[in-house]
Structures are given as C-alpha cells and as structure tokens.
Design an enzyme around this catalytic site. Structure first.
Site, PDB file in Angstrom:
ATOM      1  N   ASP A 202     -28.188   0.741  15.595  1.00 51.06           N
ATOM      2  CA  ASP A 202     -29.518   1.331  15.758  1.00 51.06           C
ATOM      3  C   ASP A 202     -30.002   1.140  17.200  1.00 51.06           C
ATOM      4  O   ASP A 202     -29.844   0.056  17.784  1.00 51.06           O
ATOM      5  CB  ASP A 202     -30.485   0.625  14.784  1.00 51.06           C
ATOM      6  N   GLU A 248     -26.156   4.545  18.217  1.00 53.34           N
ATOM      7  CA  GLU A 248     -27.212   5.558  18.241  1.00 53.34           C
ATOM      8  C   GLU A 248     -27.808   5.546  19.647  1.00 53.34           C
ATOM      9  O   GLU A 248     -28.744   4.786  19.929  1.00 53.34           O
ATOM     10  CB  GLU A 248     -28.298   5.252  17.191  1.00 53.34           C
TER      11      GLU A 248
HETATM   12  C1  NOJ Z   1     -33.530   4.772  14.605  1.00 50.28           C
HETATM   13  C2  NOJ Z   1     -33.498   4.947  13.122  1.00 50.28           C
HETATM   14  O1  NOJ Z   1     -32.574   5.948  12.794  1.00 50.28           O
HETATM   15  C3  NOJ Z   1     -34.909   5.277  12.713  1.00 50.28           C
HETATM   16  O2  NOJ Z   1     -34.973   5.729  11.386  1.00 50.28           O
HETATM   17  C4  NOJ Z   1     -35.763   4.061  12.943  1.00 50.28           C
HETATM   18  O3  NOJ Z   1     -37.099   4.372  12.664  1.00 50.28           O
HETATM   19  C5  NOJ Z   1     -35.664   3.598  14.398  1.00 50.28           C
HETATM   20  N1  NOJ Z   1     -34.325   3.615  14.913  1.00 50.28           N
HETATM   21  C6  NOJ Z   1     -36.185   2.190  14.552  1.00 50.28           C
HETATM   22  O4  NOJ Z   1     -35.297   1.265  13.983  1.00 50.28           O
END
Ligand code: NOJ
Length: 514
Positions: A202, A248
C-alpha cells in the site's frame, strides 16, 4: 507455474468486504472467499490479492491496521486464513496479501503508547510536530481524503500535531526510525512463513517525507530514500522461494514508477497510467508501447490494471452500458495478449458498472471527510445470483446496497450464457494460458493512424499472435495473412481468408502458425 510466476500472472483482486459473506453479517469474509475458489479456478486466474483483513477499527475499511498479525473477527480467524491459503495453493492459485507500511490505525498499540504521554519514547515512531508560529498546522500538506494532513496531538498535554496523509485515524509512521523498519521486516517474515506468495504494498511511493517538512505536495511523497526500504525488503523476499512484491506506486509518471522496480527493488509496481488511458487507439498504443519498453528494460514486467477498489469501474469510465462494456472487454483483451501481469478487479468479469450508492449509504472516508462521492460505487458486493435481497452474497443486509445491475449481471446467470461478459473473460483467460509462457521477443506495433491498434507478438515455437483492437464504434475490415486462425474475440469477428472483420469496440486474437 513457471519460475518468476509473477511476471505473467493474471491476478484477481478480492475486496474482502464485498466478495462473499459466509456468516451472514452482511460483510464478506475469508470463509466466503474459500467457498468461491472454484469460481476463480474456472475463471482461469493464476493468483488472488486479498485487501487487508487484519484487525482494524475499519475507518478506512481495513487500511487502518490495528494488529497486522491477526485477522479481524469480522473476516474470520487466523485458522480461516490458513485454511484459505491451503485451499488456494491446492488449486494452484498464488496468494498476495496487502501490507500497509505508510501508516497504522490510531488504535494500534504503538500509537496508543505514543499518545499516552508527551515523553513516551514510542512517539519517535510517528510524525509529531509543533504547530506553525500562528498555532496552525506545521505545513500545507493535505490529506488525500480532504483537509489538512495534520490533526491535533491527542496526547494529554500535547500542543502540536501528528501527520496523516490519509484519514485522521491513520497516523503516518516515521520511516527514519529503526524500530519501524525492523517491525516491517518481521511482519514480512511472519506472513511469508505462513505461506503467502507475495505482498501488494500500500502507498509504496509514500513512507518518506521531506526531512525538513517543507511546504508543497511534492515534499510529502515519493522521496528517493524509500528505495532503501525496497532494497531491504527484496533481500527478505529473495531469502524465500518465489515470492513477489507489487507496489502501489500511485504516480502518473511512468519513468518514475519504473524506478521502483528491478532486480534489487520491487518485482513490480502498478502502472496507473494504463487505468487513466482513454479508449482511443492512439492513447492505447502510446501507453502500452511505452510501458512495455520501460518495465522490461528495468528487468521487471509491466502491470496491466484498468480497475481496482479505488478507481471508478472502467465500464463506466469508457461510457457505461453496452458500449462501455464492449470497450472494457476489448481493452482487457489487448492487455491479456501482451507480456506482463494483468490485475483484474472483482466484478469486472461480470461487466459491472460503478454503482450509484445513495448518499445516506456511503461509507468511504473520502465522502465522510470531504463530501466528495468517493469509492463506494466500486466497492458494492458481488452479485452471485439474481435472488435479492442478498444476491447470493449474504443472507443478511449487505454493508453497501446492491443496485439494479444485480438483477441481471449476476455470476450464476452469466455462467450459463456463452455470450456473457463472464464467458468471454473465461475464453480470454483460457487463451492466454496457452500463450503466456511462449512470449518471445518484443511486440511489433503496426504503424497506423486510424482507430485500430494492431500488434504482433512472436511466440517461442515460431508462431505469431496477431492482436487487433478496433477502437471505433463501427465495424472495420483489415487484411491479415491468409493462413491466420481466429483464437478468441470479444465480440463479432469474421475471418474470411485474408480479411478480418471486427465489430466496433472489439478485439480479436489471431494465430499465424509457423
Ligand atoms: C491505497 C488503498 O488502496 C486505499 O484504499 C486506501 O484508502 C489508501 N491506500 C490508504 O491506505
């Protein structure tokens, strides 16, 4: 699966809350997923990615982790997780789990200790700062969900602020602190030892912020120091067999995203430029060519992503309805033909559109914080059957409501219909299985100025896969080698000795045998 399976895997993202609810509380759970593994095998995916199922107060639906070593009771138990992992592996499915290193929940024991008193040594693990001279926040950084990224320090006697680039319930960790680094290495090992095949990281472009906390959005994200962490984590993964990271990296600069991957950094990073590409031949050609070039050069592999739980569903982005669905399928078929890993988001195989969630039912912190519509519309539960009110997802009340799509686009009805979106996904994934170990050499893109994207990919047995995507709304006919065979198409496609006719918004795969 081949060595370095992650390079060519089709990964199916399961948004755990919304996939399948086994215990009837209206929220999806691990036992529910376990019961649907055969559906995923029939669909033909290679791996699943589970969004966070850890203990959490759920202010950001699990991305606010309070105990990263345990399963939230809402989703089941560690035994349920082990059972799911076992059953997935027994079916040849790999399992990615999410890891959330940028922040914890404010209910994590670390943040509780950090806010117990102003002298607590645990404060060093987070980013507490004194306010500006006028008493306001230390700088101008904004939360992704809206408003300042700083909230008042809740510690008794605390006068300053703490940083949260997301919700106020998600305090950012201080990655210059050695205990933070050590904790996450230990966490990687904990889940690797349990048998997970990989992590989706993440906010992998976050973690480090400008050390002087200077104003400006650019100073809050994407600092080079983060690469040290990815090098350290890669060594951990390389100490195991066949494990992988996908980061990500939510940046739209592909060159920069490519800096995150490589032999000594992350295996892969999501490329969100693909998800931002419109259904236009020029745009598709440009994005895909560039991505292939960049990510293969960095000894990674491209990632093809059109949708996930944070994005408006692509059928809707491409215009909605039948046309949006045809375009979505055509784009997906193009991606599936190319070297790289394709990430599918649950429900896209049913052709689901963004749901219109009524304001009083919305739960996304984006909506609650800023009044922007938010991501709930991409997160409504999977319709497994057309039997309302639970649509095979739950026997209780679903945590987000179904809309009218559930009546007709459910998995059971589509399973029995050879012309459905689900059946087309199955055919595409089956066709890809035949070729995905045989990509050889770089794809050759036809130089065109019209609404056709045409690419030829050599296969290791000397045959060639020719993929043509008609981005126009009308039918087109194009010349192809006379001996070509039609492998799969997303809609009407006719091959008549030497010419291929493709309906509007349709992709076809042709095989030219050696
Ligand atoms: C990316 C995640 O995919 C999203 O759903 C989340 O709100 C944020 N990061 C914070 O963790």
């Amino acid at each position: 699966m081949p060595a370095e399976w992650w390079r060519s895997a089709v990964v199916y993202e399961i948004y755990v809350r919304s996939f399948a609810d086994a215990d009837g509380d209206g929220v999806g759970d691990l036992a529910g997923i376990r019961g649907k593994l055969d559906y995923l095998v029939d669909l033909g995916v290679d791996a699943i990615w589970l969004t966070p199922f850890y203990r959490s107060p759920m202010h950001d639906h699990g991305y606010d982790v309070a105990d990263p070593r345990d399963v939230d009771p809402m989703f089941g138990s560690l035994a349920d997780f082990d059972g799911l992992l076992h059953d997935a592996h027994a079916r040849g499915l790999r399992v990615y789990v999410d890891i959330v290193p940028n922040h914890t929940s404010n209910e994590h024991p670390w943040f509780r200790a950090a806010t117990a008193n102003v002298d607590a040594p645990e404060r060093e693990r987070y980013l507490f700062r004194a306010g500006a001279p006028d008493g306001g926040p230390p700088n101008d950084w904004e939360s992704v969900f809206g408003g300042s990224a700083w909230s008042a320090d809740p510690t008794p006697g605390g006068t300053g602020y703490y940083l949260h680039l997301f919700d106020a319930s998600q305090p950012d960790l201080n990655w210059r602190n050695r205990e933070v680094r050590a904790e996450f290495v230990s966490l990687l090992r904990y889940w690797f030892d349990r048998g997970v095949d990989g992590f989706r990281i993440d906010v992998a472009h976050g973690l480090f912020k400008d050390s002087r906390f200077r104003d400006g959005k650019a100073n809050a994200w994407d600092q080079d120091e983060v690469f040290d962490i990815w090098r350290e984590w890669r060594k951990v993964a390389d100490g195991y067999d066949e494990r992988a990271f996908v980061g990500e990296v939510f940046l739209y600069d592909m060159d920069r995203v490519a800096q995150y991957v490589g032999r000594q950094k992350l295996h892969q990073a999501f490329n969100f430029v693909v998800a931002r590409t419109s259904f236009d031949a020029d745009a598709i050609r440009t994005t895909l060519r560039r991505a292939l070039h960049l990510f293969l050069r960095h000894d990674s592999a491209p990632t093809w992503v059109l949708s996930n739980h944070d994005l408006v569903r692509h059928v809707t982005r491409f215009g909605g309805g039948d046309l949006g669905r045809r375009r979505g399928l055509a784009f997906t078929a193009m991606l599936l033909a190319l070297p790289g890993a394709t990430y599918l988001y649950q429900g896209e195989e049913l052709g689901l559109e963004e749901s219109d969630v009524p304001p009083d039912a919305r739960q996304d912190p984006v909506w609650l914080t800023s009044g922007r519509v938010g991501r709930d519309g991409a997160r409504t539960p999977m319709p497994w059957t057309s039997d309302g009110p639970g649509f095979g997802f739950t026997t209780g009340t679903p945590w987000l409501p179904f809309d009218e799509q559930a009546n007709t686009r459910d998995a059971r009805s589509q399973s029995g219909d050879g012309t459905s979106t689900l059946s087309t996904y199955r055919r595409l994934l089956a066709a890809r299985r035949e070729i995905r170990h045989r990509w050889s050499g770089s794809p050759r893109w036809a130089d065109r100025t019209d609404e056709l994207v045409v690419v030829e990919q050599e296969l290791s047995d000397g045959s060639t896969l020719l993929v043509a995507c008609n981005c126009a709304d009308d039918t087109v006919t194009l010349p192809v080698p006379a001996a070509a065979e039609l492998v799969v198409a997303t809609d009407h496609a006719d091959l008549d000795g030497g010419s291929l006719t493709l309906a509007g918004a349709t992709t076809g795969w042709l095989l030219l045998r050696r």
